[in-house]
Scaffold this motif. Sequence first.
Motif, PDB file in Angstrom:
ATOM      1  N   ALA A  50       0.845  -1.209   0.000  1.00  0.00           N
ATOM      2  CA  ALA A  50       0.000   0.000   0.000  1.00  0.00           C
ATOM      3  C   ALA A  50       0.872   1.248   0.000  1.00  0.00           C
ATOM      4  O   ALA A  50       0.557   2.242  -0.667  1.00  0.00           O
ATOM      5  N   HIS A  53       2.309   1.621  -3.503  1.00  0.00           N
ATOM      6  CA  HIS A  53       1.255   2.067  -4.415  1.00  0.00           C
ATOM      7  C   HIS A  53       1.088   3.581  -4.329  1.00  0.00           C
ATOM      8  O   HIS A  53       1.051   4.280  -5.347  1.00  0.00           O
ATOM      9  N   LEU A  54       1.003   4.094  -3.090  1.00  0.00           N
ATOM     10  CA  LEU A  54       0.847   5.550  -2.914  1.00  0.00           C
ATOM     11  C   LEU A  54       2.064   6.291  -3.460  1.00  0.00           C
ATOM     12  O   LEU A  54       1.937   7.344  -4.093  1.00  0.00           O
ATOM     13  N   TYR A 126       2.338   7.431   4.990  1.00  0.00           N
ATOM     14  CA  TYR A 126       0.979   7.145   4.515  1.00  0.00           C
ATOM     15  C   TYR A 126       0.117   8.402   4.515  1.00  0.00           C
ATOM     16  O   TYR A 126      -0.823   8.531   3.745  1.00  0.00           O
TER      17      TYR A 126
END
Lengths: 331, 183
Positions: A50, A53-54, A126
């Motif tokens: 994740a 991906h970001l 994040y």
Amino acid sequence: MVTRLLAALDRHWFAPGSLRDLALVRILVFGSQTLVFLFFPVGRLRPPGAHVHLATVGAELYQPMLALRLLLLPVGGWDGGPPSPAMLGAAYGAALVAGVLATIGLLARPAMLVAAAANLLLVAHYHAYGEYHHHEALMMIALWVLALAPSAAVWSVDAARRRRRGAPAAPAGADASPLARWPLRLMQWVIALTYLSAALSKLQVGGLAWFNGYTMSYHLAHAGLRRGAELAVAVAALPPGLHLVPSAVAFLFEALFFVAIVRPRLAWPVLLVGAAFHLSVYATMRIAFFQTLVLYCVFVEALRLHRPAWLRLPPGPARRPPPAMEGAPAG
Amino acid sequence: MRRPSPPSSEAANPLRTAAPLPRRGAKARAALVVAGVLALQGYVVARPRAARWYPFVDYPMYARSAREGEVLRLRELRARTCEAAPRTWRVTAWQVGEQESRFHRELSLIAAGRPGARRHRARLSRTVAARPGPRPCALQLWERAVVLEADGADARALRVPRWTPLREWRVDRPDSVVTLVAG
């Protein structure tokens, strides 16, 4: 007057506290962050994929906050783009390995510092793409506070190794230290401040209309439809009058949480209301503040000393009476 | 001659009597950490600065109030191909490298035609076009509304989703916005 105030403050923060309480909190906090929240779907640390991906698809939106800039400074990342997948993988690995070491108390101080830094890097990364959340903030502060305290003085591999190396036998009462209380007190007050912030925001932003029942219908419907939470949708359709009491209870709980600190005898009921509050919010709106629930363990002393009767074991013949630790002042 | 005072509850506390005194430096450092953390957390509560001082943040979630008659609007982004029989599919926040709240803020700006909407349309178009799979020629903004009625959120609207198209623009021309239904 000033002298008395300073003495009271000194007692509040530095009255001898139990190193075992502090060690228990270290084990629960680092242990849960590393072994549960790193993997738990709503634990919010998210898997490495994740993050990558970001960092690739969302690279255009990258706006690192100060904490991330500082953590990336040693690798020249102050003004650069998103961290590379390799660096994110390394941070994830470091969070895991150092988190386990911090939990068992092996090379505890450096392990706790590395675990705190790696976790903060991942969480701050994040949140570097135009959106941030609150769920992990308290946990991040707690990791750093514990890393700076004597959290592994007992109940740790380091302590066992010191004993095996022939360190002098600990005197009776060596479980106590004037440096064992402040980390737990500090986290208690930080938790209380965050709840107070939530309560004040409701008054400042929403005003008295926040309590009209429609507000809760709106937020339940919003969260329910966004997250596919059927229970929230069903509750949103109830008459707004039924939301008046829950609205008031939620506000009062947030505004008065600090009572658990200044009146330790009330810690049990306050924390039980808190647990019910967070669990019911999760059950309906799927908003998970489980890390905050784990952090309730910083009230371990009050919970231990003021255990309700229904939680006390009957004294057996082989059971020794508990040590008389009553009286660690709260105020 | 002073008489010995009776043992106080503090003196009777074994933690107090047995605890070794810390080095003054250690206590001073601890006091500094306490003061710093409380000052930062107190500051962001009093003067919210979004995530600038993360992990020290204020907690304003779900603080806005709503009244009877208020309309809750949910938006959705859909992609459409330009074949004779066009295919349409939902584009999620995650697919365009975003998280939910930011994505929905962006869709609200586009729906309202606010300044900056063009920039968001352009970015969404670029990201969707770069994704593997069927290549869409247009992006559409859809909306679902739920009214807060006197007896609660409109149960029918909650149960049976009714999506209406709001805007459409060509992926290669983010300025080509067509209003499908007045938003």
